[in-house]
Design an enzyme around this catalytic site. Structure first.
Site, short mmCIF file in Angstrom:
data_model
loop_
_atom_site.label_atom_id
_atom_site.label_comp_id
_atom_site.label_asym_id
_atom_site.label_seq_id
_atom_site.Cartn_x
_atom_site.Cartn_y
_atom_site.Cartn_z
N ASP A 149 1.22 0.21 3.67
CA ASP A 149 -0.18 0.35 4.07
C ASP A 149 -0.34 0.96 5.45
O ASP A 149 -1.45 1.23 5.87
CB ASP A 149 -0.87 -1.02 4.01
CG ASP A 149 -1.69 -1.16 2.74
OD1 ASP A 149 -1.77 -0.17 1.99
OD2 ASP A 149 -2.24 -2.24 2.50
N ASP A 195 -4.82 -13.54 -3.97
CA ASP A 195 -3.92 -14.10 -4.97
C ASP A 195 -4.54 -15.28 -5.73
O ASP A 195 -4.57 -15.31 -6.95
CB ASP A 195 -2.58 -14.49 -4.33
CG ASP A 195 -2.75 -15.11 -2.95
OD1 ASP A 195 -3.90 -15.31 -2.53
OD2 ASP A 195 -1.74 -15.41 -2.29
O1 LIG Z 1 -3.69 -4.69 4.49
C1 LIG Z 1 -2.69 -5.30 4.13
C2 LIG Z 1 -2.39 -6.58 4.61
C3 LIG Z 1 -1.23 -7.20 4.15
N1 LIG Z 1 -0.40 -6.59 3.27
C4 LIG Z 1 0.84 -7.25 2.83
O2 LIG Z 1 0.56 -8.54 2.35
C5 LIG Z 1 1.70 -9.36 2.50
C6 LIG Z 1 1.31 -10.71 3.04
O3 LIG Z 1 0.92 -10.64 4.37
P1 LIG Z 1 1.39 -11.71 5.47
O4 LIG Z 1 0.84 -11.27 6.75
O5 LIG Z 1 2.84 -11.95 5.37
O6 LIG Z 1 0.57 -12.98 5.03
P2 LIG Z 1 1.05 -14.41 4.49
O7 LIG Z 1 0.03 -15.38 4.93
O8 LIG Z 1 2.44 -14.70 4.81
O9 LIG Z 1 0.89 -14.14 2.93
C7 LIG Z 1 0.49 -15.05 1.92
O10 LIG Z 1 -0.91 -15.10 1.76
C8 LIG Z 1 -1.52 -13.85 1.44
C9 LIG Z 1 -2.99 -14.13 1.19
O11 LIG Z 1 -3.63 -14.58 2.33
C10 LIG Z 1 -0.90 -13.23 0.19
O12 LIG Z 1 -1.39 -11.93 0.06
C11 LIG Z 1 0.59 -13.17 0.35
O13 LIG Z 1 1.18 -12.63 -0.79
C12 LIG Z 1 1.12 -14.55 0.64
O14 LIG Z 1 2.53 -14.51 0.79
C13 LIG Z 1 2.67 -8.62 3.42
O15 LIG Z 1 3.75 -8.15 2.66
C14 LIG Z 1 1.83 -7.48 3.94
O16 LIG Z 1 2.59 -6.36 4.17
C15 LIG Z 1 -0.71 -5.34 2.78
O17 LIG Z 1 0.03 -4.77 2.00
N2 LIG Z 1 -1.85 -4.72 3.22
#
Ligand SMILES: O=c1ccn([C@@H]2O[C@H](COP(=O)(O)OP(=O)(O)O[C@H]3O[C@H](CO)[C@@H](O)[C@H](O)[C@H]3O)[C@@H](O)[C@H]2O)c(=O)[nH]1
Ligand SMILES: [Mn+2]
Length: 741
Positions: free
Chosen positions: A152, A457
């Site tokens: 992204d 999700d």
């Molecule tokens: O604009 C964006 C924002 C995030 N991501 C991806 O989304 C994932 C999750 O982001 P992260 O910052 O690691 O958030 P977490 O809180 O750890 O993620 C949890 O919570 C999110 C929802 O809030 C879900 O999307 C994730 O799958 C879940 O693992 C990462 O691989 C990012 O690269 C994107 O691809 N595009």
């Protein structure tokens, strides 16, 4: 064939054996009895509050405080009842992968694996390629695997890193398969102590480790210098996509194939076929909302339909590498089971982390949650979708409704696209990944992941449930995926704020389970969802409980029954039974006692800060005053911070408003505890009345000890900054001055 013989399992017999089993948790009956006794206790507490409302006359302060206590306890009680829906029906699933191989080895379906990354600084490309490499080396026919990386940030460095990974995979995959190493993320494997022992392949190990280190250095130095060597750029036409105008928020769509799995020359060093590998950066323009991860996933879904179109999709965050090479086979058992498989839309595995400390200071592991609660939701065939570590049936993710006639399409041939060149496919895919493609379509509504919510999700999982599908929760003994957990309090709280906010938004939207799911999913499933969706508002009774009883204590106003009264019993019972059970549950889920204690601190801190701000922001958003955002969790740390994390010393450092609230509450309880004890010393007769409040304050103080340390005693960089100390001192003193009567 004679079935009695039992030796070689005949095909007839094999068909009869299920590919997975479901077992009810032990002690389920005993738990139901136990939980009913707590329920009685809660009802008695409510009853006590109603019977003893102070008369408004001389004690208006106490009257309102009392009403507030009643409301708070009503809130807690109702919330607790909904959490019981989880524990009522806990069951565990277990797949039989040998039966799967035996029956379907040459008919295994294609699987597309999506890895999402969004920021090369917060999510270093080396992290993402480790995940990609672990996915490429799954113990699964490579011609049936395709890995897609969505970037992204549209970063040339991520593309470069992926190109490096595609070369390295030719060495890495044969190495993994030959020596059966686990995990198959090179970074994860080399970090293990066991990888350094003499396991009979020392030479090969050193050689491959060297290759990996060299690759890592090349990637890191390219990022550091901001330059990719010209010779490298000449290796792949894809680099021509990057010109001076590309920024994170503004670029065309880029789809580049790095390994074309159909190409017979795409082999590893042992001559085996390699899985396909594709880089995608969907188009981004300032005036088009990009819908965060949901937007990326939906583009991936379309692009993969064009290229490989596997019937199953595995979704991984960039930090969640595969830790067990057999996971795909295990998960497929749930889908390919002849009897129940066709009802399953997705199988969710727990999120685990490889950077947890022994006592998990920020309570990231959610031991109880993954051990019990999620299994409880799974018991209803309604496991949540948690964004990462989830295998979906492509059709249900695309929006298909379940019907009784549906019999699963997993055996369709993976798309071969024999008559199209890879550049044809790339060009066609670019259109699918453009901003305007989704205009006036059902994408983000009825198709793909749902837009408009930072927890795309959960809401998508709910929508799939409401279309009639079942979902499975599977918690394998060997952890299937390992990611990076937040290592500072700030990031841990911000992450929970995003979750609580997103989930409360769902509750207030048309997707509210009680409305959207009415008549389509069971009431128990609706309740299970609400336990999560109501994280944000549950902050209010918690805040009330840590502010009002202490303030009343200072003024000598008693809010609980006297210890000698019979009415004290339900309060004490509910408190002790609930916490006792929670300790046992945590220990049985492999946590430590200290880990449980830390989780209580985080429980309190999250509820009074993350969830409270999540609540406020959701309300502002409902009023149109704020917009959905997604703060990415950073996956890098400095050495200093990392050292403190290893020692389990809490990291504060920054001066966010969340820390001010946290420190204010800690100080308030400290002040009032001192004030309360002073009152009792001066007049011993009030002890009986005030002791419950004194104990309440004392508990808050004891659980918060690390916060006082960080306020007053520590001198390292991770301590609470002086500005926060000052503000919270002033605020706490002001709150103490509020007169109750
Ligand atoms: O604009 C964006 C924002 C995030 N991501 C991806 O989304 C994932 C999750 O982001 P992260 O910052 O690691 O958030 P977490 O809180 O750890 O993620 C949890 O919570 C999110 C929802 O809030 C879900 O999307 C994730 O799958 C879940 O693992 C990462 O691989 C990012 O690269 C994107 O691809 N595009
Ligand atoms: Mn994450």
């Amino acid at each position: 064939m004679d079935k009695q013989e039992g030796g070689v399992a005949g095909e007839d017999e094999a068909v009869l054996l299920p590919l997975f089993e479901r077992k009810a948790a032990r002690f389920r009956g005993a738990y139901r009895v136990f939980s009913s006794t707590i329920m009685v206790g809660i009802c008695l507490i409510w009853f006590y509050r109603l019977l003893n409302i102070p008369n408004g006359g001389g004690e208006t302060g106490k009257f309102w405080a009392w009403i507030g206590m009643f409301m708070a306890e009503l809130g807690f009680g109702i919330y607790w009842i909904s959490t019981q829906s989880f524990r009522w029906n806990v069951s565990y699933t277990h797949p039989f992968k040998d039966r799967l191989s035996h029956r379907y080895e040459d008919k295994l379906p294609g699987v597309d694996i999506f890895v999402c990354t969004a920021d090369p600084i917060m999510e270093p490309p080396t992290l993402a390629i480790n995940t990609v490499l672990s996915a490429m080396s799954y113990n699964y026919p490579p011609e049936k695997l395709s890995i897609y990386l969505s970037d992204d940030a549209g970063s040339e460095f991520t593309f470069y890193a992926l190109l490096e990974a595609s070369h390295f995979s030719k060495y890495w995959i044969p190495f993994c398969k030959r020596f059966k190493v686990e995990p198959r993320s090179p970074g994860g494997y080399f970090d293990l102590d066991s990888s350094m022992q003499d396991n009979g392949f020392g030479q090969e190990l050193l050689a491959i480790k060297k290759l990996y280190e060299e690759m890592k250095n090349r990637i890191e130095s390219a990022i550091e210098t901001g330059k990719i060597p010209k010779e490298t750029k000449d290796q792949h036409k894809g680099f021509s996509e990057w010109d001076l105008h590309i920024t994170k928020q503004n670029h065309q769509s880029i789809v580049q194939s790095l390994i074309d799995g159909r190409d017979i020359n795409a082999t590893d060093n042992d001559g085996h076929q390699l899985p396909s590998l594709v880089y995608m950066a969907r188009e981004k323009r300032h005036h088009w909302p990009h819908n965060f991860k949901a937007g990326a996933m939906n583009s991936l879904m379309r692009v993969s339909t064009e290229i490989s179109n596997a019937p199953f999709i595995l979704n991984l965050d960039c930090d969640m590498y595969a830790n067990d090479a057999d996971t795909i086979r295990e998960i497929l058992c749930f889908f390919m089971d002849e009897k129940e498989g066709h009802e399953v839309a997705y199988v969710q595995l727990p999120q685990n982390y490889d950077n947890l400390t022994k006592n998990d200071i920020y309570s990231n592991a959610a031991f109880a949650a993954s051990g019990v609660e999620f299994a409880g939701a799974g018991g209803y065939g309604a496991a949540f979708y948690f964004g990462t570590g989830c295998l979906h049936r492509r059709e249900s993710l695309f929006g298909k409704k379940y019907s009784k006639r549906y019999r699963g399409q997993w055996n369709i041939e993976t798309k071969k696209n024999v008559d199209r060149t890879i550049s044809d496919l790339e060009e066609a895919s670019k259109i699918l990944a453009s901003c305007s493609y989704e205009k006036d379509t059902e994408w983000g509504k009825e198709m793909g992941l749902i837009y408009g919510c930072p927890v795309e999700d959960i809401v998508t999982g709910l929508a799939i449930q409401c279309r009639g599908w079942k979902s499975v929760y599977y918690n394998p003994d060997r952890k299937a995926f390992l990611g990076v957990a937040p290592v500072t309090l700030d990031t841990a709280l911000v992450q929970h704020k995003r979750w609580s906010e997103g989930m409360f938004q769902i509750f207030l939207s048309k997707y509210c389970p009680f409305i959207y799911g009415h008549g389509v999913i069971k009431l128990s499933v609706q309740m299970v969802y609400c336990v999560y969706l109501l994280w944000a508002p549950i902050s209010l009774p918690v805040l009330y409980y840590v502010i009002v009883p202490p303030v009343c204590l200072l003024d000598g106003v008693s809010l609980f029954p006297e210890v000698s009264s019979i009415w004290f019993v339900p309060f004490a019972y509910v408190f002790i039974a609930r916490n006792g059970h929670s300790i046992i549950e945590s220990l049985s889920c492999d946590s430590t006692l200290k880990g449980w204690w830390n989780s209580q601190r985080m429980w309190l801190t999250r509820r009074t800060t993350s969830y409270f701000f999540g609540f406020l922001d959701t309300i502002l958003r409902q009023l149109g005053l704020s917009q959905t955002k997604f703060s990415i969790t950073t996956k890098v740390i400095t050495e200093d911070v990392s050292r403190r994390y290893e020692q389990e010393v809490m990291e504060f450092g920054s001066s966010t408003i969340m820390f001010t609230i946290m420190a204010t509450l800690a100080l308030l309880n400290l002040f009032t505890l001192v004030g309360g004890i002073r009152k009792v010393v001066l007049d011993f007769r009030v002890l009986d009345q005030l002791i419950p409040q004194i104990v309440l304050c004392a508990l808050v103080v004891v659980v918060n000890l690390p916060i006082y340390q960080a306020l007053f005693l520590r001198s390292d960089k991770g301590r609470i900054p002086f500005s926060v100390l000052f503000k919270s001192m002033v605020l706490a003193s002001l709150v103490c001055l509020i007169p109750v009567n």
